[in-house]
Write a protein that holds these residues in place. Structure first.
Motif: not given
Length: 632
Positions: A365-370, A473-475
């Motif tokens: 959820p941290i990485q996918e936050a906009r 989703k590190s890219q």
């Protein structure tokens, strides 16, 4: 004029402007009269000080005392021998007070001063309060004549006798204000009060420099500060004020909110406010009806029975993680495996089962936050960091932009995303360290050790931080993972907590080596289950609900099925991923054969693989259609 009252009484007198107050000056005068009539407090009565200030050999008698509370003094009307001139009485009185002046209780270091009133005092009760600055206006003694403008030398001669003068400022040469005036600046406010009360209304004759017709002096207090001096200074010095305000706000936030945030993080780690950990809830749950217990049993039994076969196969990995958590090694524990291999269940449900102070952070959820605000809020929610004002980041950026356009430089109000994340992780580190040290006792044999040495000697006391979906989703962006890696490295090297990374990415060492370049990571790789374990997993799922509620054993469902011979072939086609095996077992329970599902599951896995590859590619062919799969 005598100084016999506290000067701060002017503050009480000033509240007359409030409509719900009675006249405080009348109340104070009434109290003074009561003190004067009470023999028990005669020594503390200011009015009695006026009589004590008069020498006995002059045979002076006080006829009347007129208090001036807001100026801290009083007029004393006296009777004296006609043969003695007023100037001689003044000189003798001042000489007496220099040596034998009574000390008032409110100011024991300063005696009473006294001067002869030479003018005609104006006994007003306006909202005009004493100051060190006096404005002396030059008026004609009668209408129709002109007044002379007194020189600085003349003013000095008249007013120096009342106290030390700091400066005498005449009216500006080009000023056309009438009447003419000059400004006197005294070093002490009581000297200015004495000069104003003794010289107001005094007419200076021609022999003293007052002109042909003489000059009358009108005295008023002039306040040094303008009405809005502080407001004007603040708005005229934004380069000084804005950074100071920012520093004060930051200090206030640290002093007030940081302890609150640390408390909530500790509560999140220890599950202090979780309903499932509440004693009342546990008791209530144990007292529910037997029917609810059966429903819960059937819902979880098949899952537990199926996973037991997997945990038996991976018992060595579980014990290895538990052993590493008992050692003092400043490095990470990395559990790597494909999605659906049971990494989280292996670590959280088995290796850390029954262990206190465990923190699970999901990076997904941290990485996918906009947006920065959403990212900050998601990171704070994972660790229990509250209150969090994520909207303040955008607001402060607008203030910083406006200040840059106004004063030409940035104020430093706005903070970048990595700065905000660093604050969240730092508060989390402080909370974890407090939890690691909360059970430390002064009577322990190693109580003389410092906090760092104690945590190094007792690795079992440290909390455990599990970071799930690392490099998800590190890219797209690596800033979140870089900050998490740096934070995890700081906790590991400082012996604050054990850190376990759960990741699907096989290239995790490239990212973690930036934080700990000189360490060898402890790694456990999880793959698909072996065919034997996979078959046992599916069979345990099918046999999980064979027990009757009466305690009698039913016939195992797998004994009545003739199609389980096809299970080996289905598992060879499908593989040993736990999520696929669980889905296959549920479909077989509904009556389908083992060979009916593997092609569909294989197609789904292929679509996931192609979709994941398409997300990583930077370009997409125009007009390309969605992925599809044909089963023959």
């Amino acid at each position: 004029m005598l100084h016999i009252f506290p000067l701060r009484l002017s503050t009480l007198v000033g509240v007359t402007s409030l409509p719900f107050f009675a006249d405080p000056e009348k109340i104070l005068l009434k109290l003074l009269q009561q003190l004067h009539d009470d023999p028990r407090v005669t020594a503390a009565d200011p009015l009695n000080l006026a009589q004590k200030a008069l020498p006995d050999h002059l045979a002076l008698q006080i006829k009347r005392v007129i208090p001036r509370l807001k100026e801290g003094g009083a007029y004393a009307k006296i009777t004296h021998d006609p043969k003695i001139s007023p100037s001689d009485i003044e000189a003798a009185l001042q000489e007496y007070l220099e040596t034998k002046s009574p000390r008032p209780w409110f100011n024991p270091l300063r005696g009473i001063s006294s001067h002869l009133v030479r003018g005609r005092p104006w006994l007003e009760d306006l909202q005009r309060f004493p100051s060190r600055k006096l404005k002396v206006e030059f008026l004609p003694p009668s209408p129709g004549v002109e007044a002379a403008e007194l020189t600085e030398e003349t003013l000095y001669t008249l007013f120096r006798t009342y106290g030390k003068l700091g400066d005498i400022t005449p009216q500006p040469a080009g000023s056309k204000d009438l009447p003419k005036y000059a400004t006197l600046n005294y070093g002490n406010i009581r000297d200015a009060i004495m000069a104003k009360n003794c010289m107001h209304g005094f007419t200076l004759p021609e022999s003293g420099g007052g002109g042909k017709n003489g000059t009358m002096l009108k005295m008023v207090y002039e306040q040094r500060a303008k009405a809005h001096i502080w407001r004007d200074w603040i708005f005229s010095h934004p380069r000084i004020v804005i950074p100071i305000v920012g520093a004060l706000l930051a200090s206030l936030a640290v002093a007030v909110f940081d302890p609150i945030r640390t408390f909530f993080i500790k509560s999140h780690v220890t599950h202090a406010f979780h309903l499932t950990e509440n004693v009342v809830y546990k008791w209530f749950r144990s007292q529910v009806t037997h029917a609810n217990e059966i429903l819960n049993f059937k819902r979880h039994k098949s899952e537990d029975a199926g996973m037991s076969a997997v945990w038996d196969d991976r018992r060595g990995a579980i014990e290895q993680i538990q052993t590493w958590l008992m050692e003092t090694a400043e490095t990470f524990i990395v559990v790597q495996g494909p999605r659906g291999s049971g990494k989280k269940e292996l670590v959280v449900d088995e290796a850390l089962k029954g262990r206190r102070n465990t923190l699970l952070i999901d990076c997904k959820p941290i990485q996918e936050a906009r947006g920065d605000s959403s990212t900050i809020f998601a990171a704070a929610r994972e660790v229990g960091y509250r209150p969090v004002f994520s909207w303040m980041n955008t607001f402060s950026s607008l203030i910083d932009l406006a200040a840059q356009g106004t004063i030409g430089t940035k104020t430093g109000f706005s903070e970048t995303l990595d700065t905000q994340l660093a604050k969240i992780w730092q508060n989390t580190s402080n909370a974890l360290k407090e939890l690691a040290l909360e059970n430390r006792n002064k009577d322990d044999k190693d109580s003389e050790l410092g906090d760092d040495e104690y945590l190094e000697a007792h690795p079992e006391k440290r909390p455990v931080v599990v970071i799930d979906n690392f490099l998800h989703k590190s890219q797209e962006s690596s800033i979140v993972y870089d900050k998490i890696s740096e934070w995890a490295a700081s906790m590991t090297t400082a012996n604050i907590a054990h850190v376990i990374f759960l990741t699907n990415d096989v290239s995790f060492s490239k990212s973690l080596s930036k934080a700990l370049p000189d360490r060898v990571f402890r790694q456990i790789s999880l793959g698909d289950c072996s065919p034997e374990v996979a078959k046992r997993f599916v069979i345990n799922h099918l046999n999980a609900d064979s027990d009757d509620t009466t305690g009698e054993m039913k016939t195992l469902p797998t004994r009545d099925r003739q199609d389980l011979d096809e299970l080996d072939g289905s598992i060879d086609i499908l593989g040993g991923r736990l999520t696929d095996l669980e889905f296959l077992a549920r479909r077989i329970k509904t009556g389908e054969t083992p060979n009916s599902k593997p092609p569909i599951l294989l197609c789904r896995n292929t679509l996931e693989l192609v979709t994941g590859w398409g997300q990583k590619s930077k370009q997409r062919t125009p007009g390309a259609r969605d992925n599809s799969c044909f089963i023959s």
